[in-house]
Write a protein that holds these residues in place. Structure first.
Motif, PDB file in Angstrom:
ATOM      1  N   VAL A 255       0.838  -1.224   0.080  1.00 29.54           N
ATOM      2  CA  VAL A 255      -0.031   0.094  -0.146  1.00 29.54           C
ATOM      3  C   VAL A 255       0.919   1.116   0.118  1.00 29.54           C
ATOM      4  O   VAL A 255       1.720   1.349   0.614  1.00 29.54           O
ATOM      5  CB  VAL A 255      -0.830   0.066   1.200  1.00 29.54           C
ATOM      6  N   GLY A 256       0.687   1.951  -1.133  1.00 26.81           N
ATOM      7  CA  GLY A 256       1.479   3.324  -1.089  1.00 26.81           C
ATOM      8  C   GLY A 256       0.702   4.511  -1.783  1.00 26.81           C
ATOM      9  O   GLY A 256      -0.256   4.436  -2.173  1.00 26.81           O
ATOM     10  N   ASP A 257       1.539   5.732  -1.485  1.00 26.06           N
ATOM     11  CA  ASP A 257       1.123   6.655  -1.994  1.00 26.06           C
ATOM     12  C   ASP A 257       1.785   7.061  -3.651  1.00 26.06           C
ATOM     13  O   ASP A 257       2.886   6.828  -3.849  1.00 26.06           O
ATOM     14  CB  ASP A 257       1.562   8.033  -1.260  1.00 26.06           C
ATOM     15  N   THR A 258       0.617   7.010  -4.566  1.00 21.96           N
ATOM     16  CA  THR A 258       1.031   7.167  -6.016  1.00 21.96           C
ATOM     17  C   THR A 258       1.932   8.258  -6.497  1.00 21.96           C
ATOM     18  O   THR A 258       1.723   9.522  -5.581  1.00 21.96           O
ATOM     19  CB  THR A 258       0.170   7.104  -7.049  1.00 21.96           C
ATOM     20  N   ILE A 259       2.432   8.560  -7.470  1.00 20.85           N
ATOM     21  CA  ILE A 259       2.780   9.980  -7.879  1.00 20.85           C
ATOM     22  C   ILE A 259       1.967  11.043  -8.042  1.00 20.85           C
ATOM     23  O   ILE A 259       2.010  12.006  -7.747  1.00 20.85           O
ATOM     24  CB  ILE A 259       3.615   9.549  -9.235  1.00 20.85           C
ATOM     25  N   ILE A 260       0.716  10.496  -8.338  1.00 21.55           N
ATOM     26  CA  ILE A 260      -0.358  11.556  -8.738  1.00 21.55           C
ATOM     27  C   ILE A 260      -0.970  11.826  -7.452  1.00 21.55           C
ATOM     28  O   ILE A 260      -2.040  12.462  -7.507  1.00 21.55           O
ATOM     29  CB  ILE A 260      -1.185  11.216  -9.784  1.00 21.55           C
ATOM     30  N   GLY A 261      -0.942  11.285  -6.248  1.00 18.72           N
ATOM     31  CA  GLY A 261      -1.530  11.638  -4.890  1.00 18.72           C
ATOM     32  C   GLY A 261      -2.398  10.784  -4.380  1.00 18.72           C
ATOM     33  O   GLY A 261      -3.022  11.259  -3.333  1.00 18.72           O
ATOM     34  N   ILE A 262      -2.913   9.814  -5.305  1.00 19.49           N
ATOM     35  CA  ILE A 262      -3.865   8.945  -4.717  1.00 19.49           C
ATOM     36  C   ILE A 262      -3.117   7.625  -3.812  1.00 19.49           C
ATOM     37  O   ILE A 262      -1.959   7.352  -4.309  1.00 19.49           O
ATOM     38  CB  ILE A 262      -4.880   8.490  -5.555  1.00 19.49           C
ATOM     39  N   LYS A 263      -3.942   6.954  -3.036  1.00 17.16           N
ATOM     40  CA  LYS A 263      -3.462   5.832  -2.442  1.00 17.16           C
ATOM     41  C   LYS A 263      -3.534   4.702  -3.354  1.00 17.16           C
ATOM     42  O   LYS A 263      -4.506   4.777  -4.291  1.00 17.16           O
ATOM     43  CB  LYS A 263      -4.041   5.497  -1.141  1.00 17.16           C
ATOM     44  N   GLY A 264      -2.622   3.732  -3.477  1.00 20.57           N
ATOM     45  CA  GLY A 264      -2.558   2.385  -4.403  1.00 20.57           C
ATOM     46  C   GLY A 264      -2.382   1.238  -3.643  1.00 20.57           C
ATOM     47  O   GLY A 264      -1.538   1.268  -2.670  1.00 20.57           O
ATOM     48  N   ARG A 265      -2.805   0.345  -4.147  1.00 20.34           N
ATOM     49  CA  ARG A 265      -2.470  -1.047  -3.526  1.00 20.34           C
ATOM     50  C   ARG A 265      -2.439  -2.259  -4.587  1.00 20.34           C
ATOM     51  O   ARG A 265      -3.144  -2.229  -5.551  1.00 20.34           O
ATOM     52  CB  ARG A 265      -3.773  -1.465  -2.584  1.00 20.34           C
ATOM     53  N   VAL A 266      -1.302  -2.950  -4.319  1.00 17.71           N
ATOM     54  CA  VAL A 266      -0.889  -3.877  -5.284  1.00 17.71           C
ATOM     55  C   VAL A 266      -0.197  -5.087  -4.836  1.00 17.71           C
ATOM     56  O   VAL A 266       0.229  -4.892  -3.709  1.00 17.71           O
ATOM     57  CB  VAL A 266      -0.060  -3.261  -6.481  1.00 17.71           C
ATOM     58  N   GLY A 267      -0.682  -6.325  -5.225  1.00 16.33           N
ATOM     59  CA  GLY A 267      -0.231  -7.520  -4.931  1.00 16.33           C
ATOM     60  C   GLY A 267       1.089  -7.826  -5.454  1.00 16.33           C
ATOM     61  O   GLY A 267       1.268  -7.173  -6.734  1.00 16.33           O
ATOM     62  N   PHE A 268       1.961  -8.578  -5.000  1.00 16.21           N
ATOM     63  CA  PHE A 268       3.269  -9.102  -5.581  1.00 16.21           C
ATOM     64  C   PHE A 268       3.750 -10.327  -5.208  1.00 16.21           C
ATOM     65  O   PHE A 268       3.352 -10.716  -3.853  1.00 16.21           O
ATOM     66  CB  PHE A 268       4.513  -7.858  -5.701  1.00 16.21           C
ATOM     67  N   GLU A 269       4.581 -11.168  -5.925  1.00 13.99           N
ATOM     68  CA  GLU A 269       5.533 -12.199  -5.387  1.00 13.99           C
ATOM     69  C   GLU A 269       6.568 -11.726  -5.973  1.00 13.99           C
ATOM     70  O   GLU A 269       7.079 -11.543  -6.898  1.00 13.99           O
ATOM     71  CB  GLU A 269       4.571 -13.656  -6.119  1.00 13.99           C
ATOM     72  N   ALA A 270       7.766 -12.124  -5.138  1.00 14.05           N
ATOM     73  CA  ALA A 270       8.885 -11.694  -5.333  1.00 14.05           C
ATOM     74  C   ALA A 270       9.871 -12.403  -4.564  1.00 14.05           C
ATOM     75  O   ALA A 270      10.610 -11.917  -3.450  1.00 14.05           O
ATOM     76  CB  ALA A 270       9.477 -10.093  -5.198  1.00 14.05           C
ATOM     77  N   ALA A 271       9.835 -13.860  -4.733  1.00  4.67           N
ATOM     78  CA  ALA A 271      10.690 -14.751  -3.861  1.00  4.67           C
ATOM     79  C   ALA A 271      12.078 -14.462  -3.789  1.00  4.67           C
ATOM     80  O   ALA A 271      12.787 -14.438  -2.764  1.00  4.67           O
ATOM     81  CB  ALA A 271      10.432 -16.285  -4.449  1.00  4.67           C
ATOM     82  N   ALA A 272      12.962 -14.413  -4.858  1.00  8.72           N
ATOM     83  CA  ALA A 272      14.234 -14.116  -4.740  1.00  8.72           C
ATOM     84  C   ALA A 272      14.648 -12.830  -4.248  1.00  8.72           C
ATOM     85  O   ALA A 272      15.490 -12.719  -3.375  1.00  8.72           O
ATOM     86  CB  ALA A 272      14.935 -14.362  -6.192  1.00  8.72           C
ATOM     87  N   PRO A 273      13.868 -11.710  -4.750  1.00 10.01           N
ATOM     88  CA  PRO A 273      14.276 -10.407  -4.109  1.00 10.01           C
ATOM     89  C   PRO A 273      14.345 -10.116  -2.619  1.00 10.01           C
ATOM     90  O   PRO A 273      15.135  -9.730  -2.115  1.00 10.01           O
ATOM     91  CB  PRO A 273      13.366  -9.536  -4.912  1.00 10.01           C
ATOM     92  N   VAL A 274      13.104 -10.733  -2.051  1.00 11.15           N
ATOM     93  CA  VAL A 274      12.970 -10.663  -0.545  1.00 11.15           C
ATOM     94  C   VAL A 274      13.886 -11.305   0.113  1.00 11.15           C
ATOM     95  O   VAL A 274      14.733 -11.084   1.125  1.00 11.15           O
ATOM     96  CB  VAL A 274      11.547 -10.826  -0.085  1.00 11.15           C
TER      97      VAL A 274
END
Length: 394
Positions: A255-274
């Motif tokens: 959950v984060g703040d988008t560049i244009i100022g609204i809140k955004g929510r996105v799922g992800f999978e990143a086994a190697a990176p984490v």
């Protein structure tokens, strides 16, 4: 520069397919391009090319940027242990700058009048792409049919049906963006604040149970080996991801703040990176000083934020990269990690640069490099400032 030549960033999805037909209707010569930053197999790239030509485009090109993406960006995210909001490894936002740079250079090389992309008006990608294009090729027009015409998904589907394209787009319930540094997953649930993504939403399904121990080798901050096998960093990432994703490791919702100022929510999978970031960070705790770690954290946070917001070309990014790279001279060693379904544990590290040297003392046990009297004097001087303040203000 041809008045009719447009380069279209093309993935073969709904939005870019709409753009291909729309631009043809506007009289453009459409030259599609796909940029691989580690998210496509040879078969997928071939299928995308086949689909593009079936839609009547004038040419199609695949630009391979995976190695450049790692060398110019990902290794600095590893050096900095960058996790946006302590959660997201910038899986998609990091690669957008390199896709945009490659597209901009290609458009200039073929003398295109315009560059088109399928971004909507409500997300971050529109800003990331437009920023790079305006800096690298300011004389080339930017066309964004979905954004400019404020189209709904259904309007796109209806338009494509008139072109004989009757793919059941609605079956693709989840929007998937895959790259070397992870995969983003968007769907109905991520438009809410309370619903989690179901198991089926994630591209990698859990195939293993039990546990498995792996060893990650780092050399001057770079991930260069797995279980004793020397690998270049890109292949090491691919290999670890294939191994760890079978346990369902690396899934979360950001959950984060988008560049244009609204809140955004996105799922992800990143086994190697984490796993890599946690392992690298653990190794750094052993080999870096307190103040190296402190200032790395400050600058790396800025680096990640600016990258996320499309500011990769700001010269301050090169300055931060120099600092981050300089901190990695002693970050060499092996990190042992235990993999299990939906989780992992960093067990420990071995390194010739480990500052937990028993020569000087063992935490909570004994002191070898100083006496009790030394500590008494040190503590007395250390307390002076607070002692003076409290004596006057109590």
């Amino acid at each position: 520069m041809s008045d009719k030549k447009v380069v279209l960033a093309f993935s073969g999805g709904l939005d870019t397919t709409y753009c291909a037909f729309y631009l043809k209707d506007q009289g453009y010569d459409v030259h599609t391009v796909i940029v691989n930053t580690g998210g496509f197999s040879k078969e997928e790239l071939a299928e995308t090319e086949k689909r593009a030509f079936s839609y009547g485009v004038d040419s199609h090109k695949c630009l391979e940027e995976t190695s450049n993406f790692y060398e110019q960006c990902l290794k600095y995210l590893i050096y900095g242990n960058v996790l946006k909001n302590n959660t997201y490894p910038l899986s998609v936002s990091a690669e957008r700058a390199f896709q945009a740079l490659a597209i901009a250079k290609y458009a200039k090389s073929i003398g295109a009048k315009a560059i088109a992309h399928g971004s909507t008006g409500a997300g971050n990608d529109q800003v990331r792409f437009d920023l790079i294009f305006q800096i690298i090729c300011p004389d080339i027009e930017i066309i964004t049919p979905i954004r400019d015409n404020k189209l709904s998904r259904q309007e796109e589907i209806d338009y494509l049906a008139t072109k004989g394209v009757n793919i059941s787009w609605e079956k693709a319930k989840y929007s998937i963006n895959k790259g070397l540094w992870g995969t983003s997953v968007g769907g109905d649930e991520t438009l809410t604040s309370n619903l989690g993504l179901p198991e089926i939403a994630f591209p990698s399904q859990v195939e293993k149970d039990g546990s498995e121990v792996v060893e990650l080798q780092f050399k001057k901050g770079e991930f260069v080996g797995l279980n004793g096998e020397k690998l270049d960093s890109v292949n090491a990432i691919f290999k670890l991801n294939d191994m760890a994703s079978k346990y369902g490791i690396g899934r979360d919702v950001h959950v984060g703040d988008t560049i244009i100022g609204i809140k955004g929510r996105v799922g992800f999978e990143a086994a190697a990176p984490v796993i890599i970031l946690k392992s690298h960070h653990t190794l750094e705790k052993h080999v870096l000083t307190k103040w190296q770690q402190h200032w790395k954290e400050q600058l790396a946070n800025w680096y990640g934020m600016l990258l996320h917001e499309g500011q990769f070309l700001d010269p301050v990014m090169r300055d931060i990269e120099v600092f981050l790279e300089n901190t990695q001279q002693n970050v060499t060693g092996t990190v042992t990690v235990n993999l299990a379904p939906y989780r992992f544990e960093v067990v420990g590290i071995t390194s010739d640069k480990d500052l937990m040297s028993s020569t000087f003392g063992q935490y909570g046990e004994m002191n070898n490099g100083w006496s009790g009297e030394d500590v008494k004097g040190f503590t007395k001087i250390l307390a002076n400032q607070s002692k003076i303040y409290n004596s006057i203000n109590s």
